[in-house]
Design a protein around this motif. Sequence first.
Motif, mmCIF file in Angstrom:
data_model
loop_
_atom_site.group_PDB
_atom_site.id
_atom_site.type_symbol
_atom_site.label_atom_id
_atom_site.label_comp_id
_atom_site.label_asym_id
_atom_site.label_seq_id
_atom_site.Cartn_x
_atom_site.Cartn_y
_atom_site.Cartn_z
ATOM 1 N N GLY A 2 5.351 11.738 113.514
ATOM 2 C CA GLY A 2 5.985 11.770 111.640
ATOM 3 C C GLY A 2 5.297 12.962 111.116
ATOM 4 N N MET A 3 3.914 13.129 111.407
ATOM 5 C CA MET A 3 2.824 13.110 110.659
ATOM 6 C C MET A 3 2.654 15.233 110.939
ATOM 7 S SD MET A 3 -0.627 11.501 109.758
ATOM 8 C CE MET A 3 -1.482 12.324 107.929
ATOM 9 N N LYS A 4 2.264 15.489 110.053
ATOM 10 C CA LYS A 4 2.040 17.346 110.039
ATOM 11 C C LYS A 4 1.214 17.180 109.807
ATOM 12 C CE LYS A 4 6.599 18.763 109.676
ATOM 13 N NZ LYS A 4 7.122 19.331 108.759
ATOM 14 N N PRO A 5 -0.089 18.193 110.281
ATOM 15 C CA PRO A 5 -1.594 18.840 109.710
ATOM 16 C C PRO A 5 -1.848 18.784 108.566
ATOM 17 C CG PRO A 5 -0.991 19.864 111.819
ATOM 18 C CD PRO A 5 0.628 19.213 111.291
ATOM 19 N N GLU A 6 -0.852 19.357 107.430
ATOM 20 C CA GLU A 6 -1.263 19.485 106.025
ATOM 21 C C GLU A 6 -0.534 17.819 105.301
ATOM 22 O OE1 GLU A 6 3.009 20.981 107.717
ATOM 23 O OE2 GLU A 6 0.942 20.792 108.304
ATOM 24 N N ASP A 7 -0.131 17.054 106.237
ATOM 25 C CA ASP A 7 0.017 15.737 105.204
ATOM 26 C C ASP A 7 -1.279 14.943 105.599
ATOM 27 O OD1 ASP A 7 2.439 16.763 105.574
ATOM 28 O OD2 ASP A 7 2.882 15.533 106.891
ATOM 29 N N ILE A 8 -2.325 15.384 106.354
ATOM 30 C CA ILE A 8 -3.655 14.420 105.949
ATOM 31 C C ILE A 8 -4.146 14.554 104.895
ATOM 32 C CG2 ILE A 8 -6.279 14.132 107.257
ATOM 33 C CD1 ILE A 8 -5.031 15.697 109.536
ATOM 34 N N ASN A 9 -4.206 13.223 103.754
ATOM 35 C CA ASN A 9 -5.175 13.556 102.704
ATOM 36 C C ASN A 9 -6.725 14.121 103.002
ATOM 37 O OD1 ASN A 9 -5.870 12.748 100.163
ATOM 38 N ND2 ASN A 9 -4.466 11.877 99.807
ATOM 39 N N MET A 10 -6.877 14.710 102.003
ATOM 40 C CA MET A 10 -8.063 15.160 102.227
ATOM 41 C C MET A 10 -9.307 14.394 100.366
ATOM 42 S SD MET A 10 -8.747 16.329 104.994
ATOM 43 C CE MET A 10 -10.381 17.557 105.294
ATOM 44 N N GLU A 11 -8.078 13.750 99.871
ATOM 45 C CA GLU A 11 -9.177 13.815 98.512
ATOM 46 C C GLU A 11 -10.680 12.500 98.958
ATOM 47 O OE1 GLU A 11 -7.034 11.471 95.624
ATOM 48 O OE2 GLU A 11 -5.207 12.032 96.731
ATOM 49 N N GLU A 12 -11.375 13.471 97.949
ATOM 50 C CA GLU A 12 -12.416 11.880 97.962
ATOM 51 C C GLU A 12 -13.263 10.296 97.236
ATOM 52 O OE1 GLU A 12 -14.812 16.564 98.691
ATOM 53 O OE2 GLU A 12 -14.942 15.788 96.835
ATOM 54 N N VAL A 13 -14.051 9.755 97.986
ATOM 55 C CA VAL A 13 -14.525 9.512 96.618
ATOM 56 C C VAL A 13 -16.185 8.931 96.806
ATOM 57 C CG1 VAL A 13 -14.164 6.717 98.574
ATOM 58 C CG2 VAL A 13 -14.625 6.489 96.516
ATOM 59 N N VAL A 14 -16.311 8.628 95.844
ATOM 60 C CA VAL A 14 -17.653 8.873 95.858
ATOM 61 C C VAL A 14 -18.860 7.572 95.777
ATOM 62 C CG1 VAL A 14 -20.113 9.710 94.389
ATOM 63 C CG2 VAL A 14 -17.911 11.209 94.820
ATOM 64 N N GLY A 15 -19.575 7.195 96.658
ATOM 65 C CA GLY A 15 -20.356 5.967 96.950
ATOM 66 C C GLY A 15 -22.018 6.675 97.242
ATOM 67 N N LEU A 16 -22.422 5.864 97.913
ATOM 68 C CA LEU A 16 -24.063 6.355 98.008
ATOM 69 C C LEU A 16 -23.816 7.493 98.616
ATOM 70 C CD1 LEU A 16 -27.075 5.805 98.024
ATOM 71 C CD2 LEU A 16 -27.347 5.203 100.121
ATOM 72 N N THR A 17 -22.745 8.188 99.412
ATOM 73 C CA THR A 17 -22.407 9.014 99.219
ATOM 74 C C THR A 17 -21.062 9.237 99.365
ATOM 75 O OG1 THR A 17 -21.767 8.493 101.587
ATOM 76 C CG2 THR A 17 -24.488 9.000 101.801
ATOM 77 N N ILE A 18 -20.373 10.902 99.747
ATOM 78 C CA ILE A 18 -19.550 10.917 100.070
ATOM 79 C C ILE A 18 -18.303 10.817 101.225
ATOM 80 C CG2 ILE A 18 -19.419 13.215 100.645
ATOM 81 C CD1 ILE A 18 -17.706 14.446 97.786
ATOM 82 N N ASN A 19 -17.262 10.114 100.844
ATOM 83 C CA ASN A 19 -16.531 10.111 101.777
ATOM 84 C C ASN A 19 -15.085 9.963 101.341
ATOM 85 O OD1 ASN A 19 -18.200 8.305 103.937
ATOM 86 N ND2 ASN A 19 -18.873 7.182 101.811
ATOM 87 N N LYS A 20 -14.744 9.418 102.271
ATOM 88 C CA LYS A 20 -12.580 10.232 102.187
ATOM 89 C C LYS A 20 -12.034 9.225 101.666
ATOM 90 C CE LYS A 20 -9.684 12.041 105.554
ATOM 91 N NZ LYS A 20 -8.934 10.902 105.074
ATOM 92 N N LYS A 21 -11.119 9.242 100.666
ATOM 93 C CA LYS A 21 -10.484 8.125 99.943
ATOM 94 C C LYS A 21 -9.448 7.426 100.773
ATOM 95 C CE LYS A 21 -8.548 7.341 95.703
ATOM 96 N NZ LYS A 21 -7.466 7.983 94.145
ATOM 97 N N PHE A 22 -9.191 7.758 101.501
ATOM 98 C CA PHE A 22 -8.265 7.087 102.317
ATOM 99 C C PHE A 22 -8.599 7.882 103.763
ATOM 100 C CE2 PHE A 22 -5.376 9.013 98.599
ATOM 101 C CZ PHE A 22 -4.861 7.555 98.627
ATOM 102 N N PRO A 23 -8.169 6.404 104.763
ATOM 103 C CA PRO A 23 -8.607 6.161 105.980
ATOM 104 C C PRO A 23 -8.315 7.245 106.963
ATOM 105 C CG PRO A 23 -8.142 4.322 105.542
ATOM 106 C CD PRO A 23 -7.303 5.312 104.351
ATOM 107 N N LEU A 24 -8.509 7.779 108.087
ATOM 108 C CA LEU A 24 -7.704 8.984 109.135
ATOM 109 C C LEU A 24 -7.450 7.943 109.870
ATOM 110 C CD1 LEU A 24 -8.081 11.945 110.546
ATOM 111 C CD2 LEU A 24 -10.405 11.209 110.956
ATOM 112 N N GLN A 25 -6.528 8.270 110.023
ATOM 113 C CA GLN A 25 -5.295 7.332 111.370
ATOM 114 C C GLN A 25 -5.208 9.045 112.151
ATOM 115 O OE1 GLN A 25 -4.755 4.755 111.300
ATOM 116 N NE2 GLN A 25 -4.749 3.594 109.015
ATOM 117 N N LEU A 26 -5.631 8.488 113.718
ATOM 118 C CA LEU A 26 -4.989 9.561 115.102
ATOM 119 C C LEU A 26 -5.252 8.503 115.743
ATOM 120 C CD1 LEU A 26 -7.858 12.113 114.119
ATOM 121 C CD2 LEU A 26 -5.458 12.717 113.489
ATOM 122 N N LEU A 27 -3.999 9.437 117.016
ATOM 123 C CA LEU A 27 -3.750 8.316 118.667
ATOM 124 C C LEU A 27 -4.755 9.088 119.092
ATOM 125 C CD1 LEU A 27 -2.921 6.147 119.804
ATOM 126 C CD2 LEU A 27 0.069 8.023 120.167
#
Length: 509
Positions: free
Chosen positions: A478-503
């Motif tokens: 039910g998920m489309k490529p454009e639904d992948i959330n690419m928001e960032e979160v900053v720590g020591l480095t910059i990472n994805k804010k929301f986990p990447l879920q793939l099968l």
Amino acid sequence: MEIFSESLNFLSLPWLLTGIAILLIFLNRNVGKRNLENLPPGPPRLPIIGNLHQLGNLPHFSLYKLSQKYGPVMHLKLGRVPTLVISSPEMAKEVLKDQDASCCNRPDSYGMRRLSYNRKDISFSPYGEYWREMRKICVIELFTVKRVRSFQHVRDREIAKFVNILSEEASDPDNKSIQLDHKIYSLAKNIICGIAFGTDFEHEKLKEQEIHKTLQDALLVISGFCAADFFPYYGWMIDILTGFRQKLENCFHEFDKFYEAVIQEHLQPSRPRLDHEDITDILIALSNDKTGPLRLTKDNIKAVFMDLFLASIDTTSGTTVWAMSELAKNPRVMSKVQTEIRKVIGNKNQVEESEIEKLKYLKMVVKETLRLHPAAPLLLPRESMQYCKIGGYSVYPKTRIFINAWAIGRDSNTWLNPEEFYPERFEDSEIDFKGQHYELIPFGAGRRICPGMTTGLTSVESILANMLHCFDWQLPRGMKPEDINMEEVVGLTINKKFPLQLLPVRRIN
């Protein structure tokens, strides 16, 4: 900033904070001022805190937006610290090449000073004779291409385990998707620890879960708000009251206990001799060499561990996750890079590192990932050592310098459609990330360029090549490529804010 705000929640002493504010105002008025002329433009600032309030949750993005108004050389005041922000390739070249000798120091940071055994590491040590000798040792002994290749057995072993784990989970009919972030992080950690310590944490003394938690705590503390870094005269009081210093001390002692266990284990005469030396073996051998200009102490070795542990794991895993996120979001690119890999590798079960040089499009994918998602978006800060000029503006000694590699990677004067993930832009381009082209500087440039660049890149390319060769990757139902959330979160480095879920779907050769 998270550490600062979270810490204040449990103080419930507003009168105490009010008293501190009054004291800060008094001290702020009594600090001597210089008449500085010809400074770069910059936004107005507030009393005491200067422009700190304008950094936001994503400082690289906030500074990028400000630079669009005030220009590629921008002056800020972060607390009491005069700060220069560089946001274009031309100005980056002035700092990193033309004025490199004047701007190659590191500012003193209380947190990093503590974790690096009083700045005995490579990344954060001040510019001078000690730094030159330590860098020379590490570049010659630890990070040469030959040395990086000598650790291939570690990468091959850990990637094979990783592929097997994914295969088992992919075969589970109840699995709808896999959260890749944690698995890639664990893989990067096992690779770095195998290279550095010769272990995958199976030894009881190393206590993997405790060290993993300490590593996460340390990243939070380092990326949090350390008042002493911005208010040198009185910030220490705030750090004590917010609990910052106590958390830092806890992290330091946990890491020190871990490093000590690793060193003592390597010093045991009964320790089985491995076929390949790890970095700890090499550093201990160097510490016994009395002929060199620098005799390594135990603290020197532990400081190098800190660089490897805190920087390498997060950057390797973060870059890999961003690359997989962009590929999942861009099926055309995913299909093209998988076709290339499978054509070159054929029916082999694992990609050999010697074959990665043939994977030209994979390398473009990695370049494009580093352009859009540099692990350290503001690089590591520099500090000017003497008066110089950048962009025609005056830069005075002890000015902190941030180079916004994230903004430079999105400069529309350099890149066509800069927000688009388009690896083909590098097909006929000479632009590379090795410090000679200032349009792409995820590892920095000049004297302070990241010495571990080859180590990190080799791991990222090898992990990606095997993930893309061994599996096809599907989005959750039910998920489309454009639904992948690419928001960032900053720590020591910059990472994805929301986990990447793939099968993952295991490819049958």
